[in-house]
Design an enzyme around this catalytic site. Structure first.
Site, PDB file in Angstrom:
ATOM      1  N   TYR A   1      -4.487  -9.950   3.173  1.00 35.77           N
ATOM      2  CA  TYR A   1      -4.553  -8.488   3.527  1.00 35.77           C
ATOM      3  C   TYR A   1      -4.381  -8.211   4.857  1.00 35.77           C
ATOM      4  O   TYR A   1      -5.280  -8.623   5.708  1.00 35.77           O
ATOM      5  CB  TYR A   1      -6.148  -8.098   3.106  1.00 35.77           C
ATOM      6  CG  TYR A   1      -6.210  -8.090   1.503  1.00 35.77           C
ATOM      7  CD1 TYR A   1      -5.995  -6.967   0.785  1.00 35.77           C
ATOM      8  CD2 TYR A   1      -7.104  -9.002   1.070  1.00 35.77           C
ATOM      9  CE1 TYR A   1      -6.266  -7.078  -0.493  1.00 35.77           C
ATOM     10  CE2 TYR A   1      -7.374  -9.068  -0.390  1.00 35.77           C
ATOM     11  CZ  TYR A   1      -6.931  -8.180  -1.023  1.00 35.77           C
ATOM     12  OH  TYR A   1      -7.046  -7.988  -2.500  1.00 35.77           O
TER      13      TYR A   1
ATOM     14  N   ASP B   1       0.831  -1.189   0.182  1.00 33.87           N
ATOM     15  CA  ASP B   1      -0.072   0.012  -0.201  1.00 33.87           C
ATOM     16  C   ASP B   1       0.834   1.339   0.002  1.00 33.87           C
ATOM     17  O   ASP B   1       1.837   1.086   0.297  1.00 33.87           O
ATOM     18  CB  ASP B   1      -0.898  -0.034   1.200  1.00 33.87           C
ATOM     19  CG  ASP B   1      -2.138  -1.030   1.100  1.00 33.87           C
ATOM     20  OD1 ASP B   1      -2.435  -1.396  -0.011  1.00 33.87           O
ATOM     21  OD2 ASP B   1      -2.753  -1.455   2.099  1.00 33.87           O
TER      22      ASP B   1
ATOM     23  N   TYR C   1       5.891  -9.461   7.909  1.00 28.38           N
ATOM     24  CA  TYR C   1       5.468  -8.075   8.205  1.00 28.38           C
ATOM     25  C   TYR C   1       5.759  -7.663   9.555  1.00 28.38           C
ATOM     26  O   TYR C   1       5.979  -8.549  10.475  1.00 28.38           O
ATOM     27  CB  TYR C   1       4.084  -7.515   8.028  1.00 28.38           C
ATOM     28  CG  TYR C   1       3.642  -8.108   6.700  1.00 28.38           C
ATOM     29  CD1 TYR C   1       3.522  -7.040   5.594  1.00 28.38           C
ATOM     30  CD2 TYR C   1       3.223  -9.419   6.278  1.00 28.38           C
ATOM     31  CE1 TYR C   1       2.827  -7.527   4.402  1.00 28.38           C
ATOM     32  CE2 TYR C   1       2.722  -9.711   4.881  1.00 28.38           C
ATOM     33  CZ  TYR C   1       2.509  -8.572   3.949  1.00 28.38           C
ATOM     34  OH  TYR C   1       2.166  -9.156   2.845  1.00 28.38           O
TER      35      TYR C   1
END
Length: 444
Positions: free
Chosen positions: A405, A265, A333
């Site tokens: 996501y 993003d 992440y």
């Protein structure tokens, strides 16, 4: 002998080609040496079609002359002379005093005589391109092809070669001899299009493919040029532009296409090992750029927004590999999350066990629902660790399946992703700062 065997015998007989050429010429066709030889171009090796055609015409002269001048077949000599075959013209003039007018070739109308001229022009135009291998494509007027194929059908010629195939080979041989470059139909670096009818040359260099990884250090930087205003964007550029522009300059290319293994993003950083990408550089004049120089040029011009590393030449297959792995390869992440209220320590202590190798149900996120189909995806969280920073802030480390996501897994997306961290902790999420720290190039 049966009829079938007799026909086969005639086709295989050494004089079959000679008889066919004689019949064709006596029927009023005029054929240049190359077009004559090409009628039997698939028979044997080691001779060019021009050489084969001259050999056939030479044998026909011998047949026409027979034993003495008084017995010469002047009509056969005339049709040979009309093709422009000098030995026949000279012999006819000597025997009968005739000087017949040369007729244009009934198939190519002189096009086969342009091979050397067009090859020279191609070599001259190709001087501004770096290449080691090339191939030749041919454009030719459809009427020439029609005339050629009509002749094949009329006379039952089964071993003829097309003028397009001959032109590609012969022009290629000349270019190779003049340049020392290798003619190759597989993975050629330069496609040379020769338009025989128009006398034009087109050059189409093959793309250059450069693999690499990028780190994105700044939030607010999109991966690609963004078509509409977005409050998250803080820079008037993109990762693609920062990488592509220096590459176009060094490779002297017209344009480039940026292929990445997924995307982060706008407000997400990519750190650690970086995100794999392939740069497809189209119509380059230069092909052998030192990639260390390219990396330095990109990094110095990016002003600290991004960094590229591990640049290496590759091929188109790598693009397919990146795309296929984007939805399944493991990614890691780090997320710094602020919650609405203090986080329950007992719940936080359990979270790693609960979400180890957990299957998560994700409907298409609300934020992209306007441009993507609404469907259910099942993705895996392989590992989740939590470290409390303050009463209402937690740092999470996640390892997940590609195409996951992460933000929606953290805040739940109003129940569209379940189970979620927010749902498990019973605590609404106020903000998320997310970093990609690892992207594998093999499936987990």
């Amino acid at each position: 002998m049966s009829t079938g065997t007799s026909a086969s015998y005639k086709r295989d007989n050494a004089f079959y080609a000679l008889d066919k050429v004689e019949r064709i010429l006596l029927d009023g066709y005029s054929l240049c040496d190359a077009c004559t030889g090409r009628l039997f171009g698939l028979r044997g090796y080691g001779l060019s079609n021009t050489e084969r055609g001259r050999a056939l015409k030479t044998l026909l002269i011998m047949k026409a002359f027979q034993a003495s001048p008084r017995q010469a077949d002047l009509e056969l000599l005339r049709v040979l002379a009309r093709t422009g075959f000098e030995p026949a013209r000279e012999l006819l003039k000597k025997l009968s005093g005739e000087d017949v007018e040369v007729k244009a070739c009934s198939i190519c109308e002189g096009l086969t005589g342009r091979y050397y001229e067009l090859a020279l022009r191609a070599v001259e135009e190709a001087k501004s391109y770096e290449f080691n291998t090339f191939e030749v494509g041919v454009r030719i007027d459809a009427e020439v092809i029609r005339r050629e194929e009509e002749l094949w059908r009329r006379y039952g010629l089964e071993s003829a070669e097309s003028i397009r195939n001959e032109a590609s080979r012969e022009v290629g041989k000349i270019i190779s001899k003049l340049t020392g470059k290798e003619y190759s139909r597989n993975n050629s670096e330069l496609l040379i299009i020769v338009d025989l009818s128009a006398g034009a040359i087109e050059l189409h260099p093959a793309p250059v493919f450069v693999y690499g990884r990028y780190r994105k250090y700044a939030r607010g930087l999109p991966q690609n040029p963004w078509p509409q205003p977005d409050e998250r964007i803080k820079f008037n550029t993109s990762i693609e532009e920062l990488i592509v522009k220096p590459a176009l300059e060094l490779f002297e290319a017209e344009k480039a296409k940026f292929h990445a293994a997924g995307r982060e993003d706008i407000d997400v950083r990519t750190l650690g090992t970086g995100r794999p990408f392939v740069l497809e550089i189209k119509k380059p004049r230069k092909r052998n750029i030192d990639l260390k120089v390219l990396a330095e040029k990109i990094n110095s011009g990016a002003g600290g927004l991004i960094e590229v590393l591990d640049l290496a030449y590759t091929d188109r297959k790598t693009i397919k590999k990146l795309k296929s792995l984007a939805s399944i390869a493991k990614k890691a992440y780090v997320a710094r999350v602020k919650f609405e209220k203090p986080v329950d320590d007992e719940k936080l202590a359990e979270i790693s066990k609960v979400f180890s190798n957990a299957v998560i149900n994700q409907r298409t996120p609300t934020r992209v629902l306007h441009r993507r189909v609404d469907k259910l995806r099942k993705k895996i969280v392989y590992r989740l660790e939590a470290r409390k920073i303050s009463q209402d802030e937690v740092e999470f480390y996640l390892e997940t399946q590609g195409g996951f996501y992460v933000k929606e897994f953290i805040h739940g997306d109003n129940g569209r992703t379940t189970p979620s961290i927010a749902e498990f902790l019973g605590n609404n999420v106020l903000s998320i700062e997310l970093d990609v720290v690892s992207i594998e190039e093999t499936a987990a």
